[in-house]
Design a protein around this motif. Structure first.
Motif, PDB file in Angstrom:
ATOM      1  N   PRO A 173      25.843  -1.684 -45.911  1.00 16.14           N
ATOM      2  CA  PRO A 173      26.067  -1.398 -44.492  1.00 16.14           C
ATOM      3  C   PRO A 173      25.381  -2.436 -43.613  1.00 16.14           C
ATOM      4  O   PRO A 173      24.511  -3.164 -44.073  1.00 16.14           O
ATOM      5  CB  PRO A 173      25.435  -0.016 -44.312  1.00 16.14           C
ATOM      6  N   CYS A 174      25.796  -2.475 -42.369  1.00 19.17           N
ATOM      7  CA  CYS A 174      25.265  -3.454 -41.419  1.00 19.17           C
ATOM      8  C   CYS A 174      24.554  -2.732 -40.278  1.00 19.17           C
ATOM      9  O   CYS A 174      25.007  -1.680 -39.828  1.00 19.17           O
ATOM     10  CB  CYS A 174      26.398  -4.311 -40.861  1.00 19.17           C
ATOM     11  N   GLU A 175      23.454  -3.306 -39.825  1.00 15.97           N
ATOM     12  CA  GLU A 175      22.687  -2.725 -38.730  1.00 15.97           C
ATOM     13  C   GLU A 175      23.233  -3.211 -37.399  1.00 15.97           C
ATOM     14  O   GLU A 175      23.630  -4.357 -37.261  1.00 15.97           O
ATOM     15  CB  GLU A 175      21.222  -3.131 -38.839  1.00 15.97           C
ATOM     16  N   GLY A 176      23.230  -2.318 -36.415  1.00 20.18           N
ATOM     17  CA  GLY A 176      23.626  -2.686 -35.060  1.00 20.18           C
ATOM     18  C   GLY A 176      25.125  -2.823 -34.902  1.00 20.18           C
ATOM     19  O   GLY A 176      25.850  -3.073 -35.850  1.00 20.18           O
ATOM     20  N   GLY A 177      25.581  -2.607 -33.713  1.00 12.22           N
ATOM     21  CA  GLY A 177      26.997  -2.750 -33.406  1.00 12.22           C
ATOM     22  C   GLY A 177      27.846  -1.656 -34.038  1.00 12.22           C
ATOM     23  O   GLY A 177      27.352  -0.644 -34.532  1.00 12.22           O
ATOM     24  N   ARG A 178      29.126  -1.888 -34.035  1.00 14.74           N
ATOM     25  CA  ARG A 178      30.081  -0.946 -34.605  1.00 14.74           C
ATOM     26  C   ARG A 178      29.961  -0.952 -36.133  1.00 14.74           C
ATOM     27  O   ARG A 178      29.857  -2.024 -36.734  1.00 14.74           O
ATOM     28  CB  ARG A 178      31.486  -1.394 -34.178  1.00 14.74           C
TER      29      ARG A 178
ATOM     30  N   GLY B 265      42.520   3.041 -34.199  1.00 16.21           N
ATOM     31  CA  GLY B 265      41.144   2.719 -33.842  1.00 16.21           C
ATOM     32  C   GLY B 265      40.386   1.920 -34.883  1.00 16.21           C
ATOM     33  O   GLY B 265      39.243   1.545 -34.663  1.00 16.21           O
ATOM     34  N   SER B 266      41.005   1.650 -36.031  1.00 18.54           N
ATOM     35  CA  SER B 266      40.390   0.818 -37.070  1.00 18.54           C
ATOM     36  C   SER B 266      40.925  -0.600 -36.973  1.00 18.54           C
ATOM     37  O   SER B 266      42.078  -0.814 -36.595  1.00 18.54           O
ATOM     38  CB  SER B 266      40.709   1.374 -38.457  1.00 18.54           C
TER      39      SER B 266
ATOM     40  N   LEU C 249      36.261  -0.048 -49.229  1.00 20.02           N
ATOM     41  CA  LEU C 249      35.691  -1.315 -49.680  1.00 20.02           C
ATOM     42  C   LEU C 249      36.512  -1.889 -50.830  1.00 20.02           C
ATOM     43  O   LEU C 249      36.759  -3.099 -50.883  1.00 20.02           O
ATOM     44  CB  LEU C 249      34.236  -1.135 -50.092  1.00 20.02           C
ATOM     45  N   LYS C 250      36.974  -1.045 -51.737  1.00 20.02           N
ATOM     46  CA  LYS C 250      37.836  -1.498 -52.830  1.00 20.02           C
ATOM     47  C   LYS C 250      39.156  -2.028 -52.293  1.00 20.02           C
ATOM     48  O   LYS C 250      39.679  -3.039 -52.784  1.00 20.02           O
ATOM     49  CB  LYS C 250      38.083  -0.367 -53.828  1.00 20.02           C
ATOM     50  N   LEU C 251      39.711  -1.361 -51.284  1.00 20.43           N
ATOM     51  CA  LEU C 251      40.957  -1.837 -50.679  1.00 20.43           C
ATOM     52  C   LEU C 251      40.759  -3.176 -49.969  1.00 20.43           C
ATOM     53  O   LEU C 251      41.661  -4.013 -49.963  1.00 20.43           O
ATOM     54  CB  LEU C 251      41.521  -0.799 -49.703  1.00 20.43           C
ATOM     55  N   LEU C 252      39.593  -3.394 -49.399  1.00 17.60           N
ATOM     56  CA  LEU C 252      39.312  -4.678 -48.745  1.00 17.60           C
ATOM     57  C   LEU C 252      39.331  -5.807 -49.776  1.00 17.60           C
ATOM     58  O   LEU C 252      39.888  -6.881 -49.525  1.00 17.60           O
ATOM     59  CB  LEU C 252      37.961  -4.604 -48.024  1.00 17.60           C
TER      60      LEU C 252
ATOM     61  N   PRO D 142      36.190   0.559 -39.281  1.00 21.11           N
ATOM     62  CA  PRO D 142      36.994   1.771 -39.125  1.00 21.11           C
ATOM     63  C   PRO D 142      36.481   2.752 -38.066  1.00 21.11           C
ATOM     64  O   PRO D 142      37.009   3.853 -37.939  1.00 21.11           O
ATOM     65  CB  PRO D 142      36.929   2.407 -40.521  1.00 21.11           C
ATOM     66  N   GLY D 143      35.448   2.376 -37.312  1.00 21.43           N
ATOM     67  CA  GLY D 143      34.909   3.274 -36.300  1.00 21.43           C
ATOM     68  C   GLY D 143      33.873   4.238 -36.850  1.00 21.43           C
ATOM     69  O   GLY D 143      33.398   5.120 -36.156  1.00 21.43           O
ATOM     70  N   ARG D 144      33.515   4.073 -38.126  1.00 20.80           N
ATOM     71  CA  ARG D 144      32.499   4.857 -38.840  1.00 20.80           C
ATOM     72  C   ARG D 144      32.120   4.007 -40.033  1.00 20.80           C
ATOM     73  O   ARG D 144      32.725   2.957 -40.249  1.00 20.80           O
ATOM     74  CB  ARG D 144      33.070   6.202 -39.294  1.00 20.80           C
ATOM     75  N   GLU D 145      31.153   4.443 -40.827  1.00 20.48           N
ATOM     76  CA  GLU D 145      30.812   3.666 -42.019  1.00 20.48           C
ATOM     77  C   GLU D 145      32.011   3.652 -42.976  1.00 20.48           C
ATOM     78  O   GLU D 145      32.608   4.701 -43.239  1.00 20.48           O
ATOM     79  CB  GLU D 145      29.590   4.250 -42.730  1.00 20.48           C
ATOM     80  N   PRO D 146      32.388   2.503 -43.488  1.00 22.74           N
ATOM     81  CA  PRO D 146      33.504   2.424 -44.443  1.00 22.74           C
ATOM     82  C   PRO D 146      33.178   3.186 -45.728  1.00 22.74           C
ATOM     83  O   PRO D 146      32.025   3.238 -46.158  1.00 22.74           O
ATOM     84  CB  PRO D 146      33.636   0.931 -44.722  1.00 22.74           C
TER      85      PRO D 146
END
Length: 134
Positions: A85-90, A44-45, A119-122, A110-114
């Motif tokens: 974080p981002c507003e709106g959407g997933r 799901g991510s 974030l380090k892995l990104l 990831p279907g929730r806040e990262p």
């Protein structure tokens, strides 16, 4: 054509070992959509990479935060920033940086806040991309 299928499933902008840390799960898969877009998913991510060629990459960076808070990061390249974080959407996060005239953008949903670890892995994913060597 098995060779074409293998090429479509192996994105040069992803480091598969890091990607599997971000997307653990037995249903892991990745796809390449031409030379400027890839997607990977599991459990799901989703992780996306998009490469935008532009004559004015600084202006694109300036005008495209999309409801996200910006935080400068030291790596992986020029003008690197995490949008989260981002507003709106997933719930999602974006890592962006400039590479010449290209805007590189890695997105994680990831279907929730990262988490901070995600974030380090990104960032690690972008730094270890095989295509960075070319």
């Amino acid at each position: 054509d098995p060779a074409a299928l293998a090429a479509a499933a192996n994105c040069p902008w992803f480091s598969t070992d890091v990607l599997k840390k971000l997307l653990p799960g037995k249903d892991f898969s990745q796809q390449t959509f031409g030379s400027n877009s890839c997607m990977a998913q599991a459990g799901g991510s989703v992780v996306l990479v998009s490469i935008i060629e532009t004559n004015n990459p600084d202006q694109v960076m300036e005008n495209s935060a999309g409801g996200c808070k910006r935080e400068a990061v030291a790596e992986p390249g020029h003008a690197a920033e995490m949008l989260w974080p981002c507003e709106g959407g997933r719930p999602h996060a974006k890592l962006r940086y400039l590479r010449g005239t290209r805007l590189m953008e890695y997105s994680l949903a990831p279907g929730r806040e990262p988490t901070a670890a995600e974030l380090k892995l990104l960032i690690e994913l972008a730094k270890k991309a095989p295509a960075r060597a070319s």
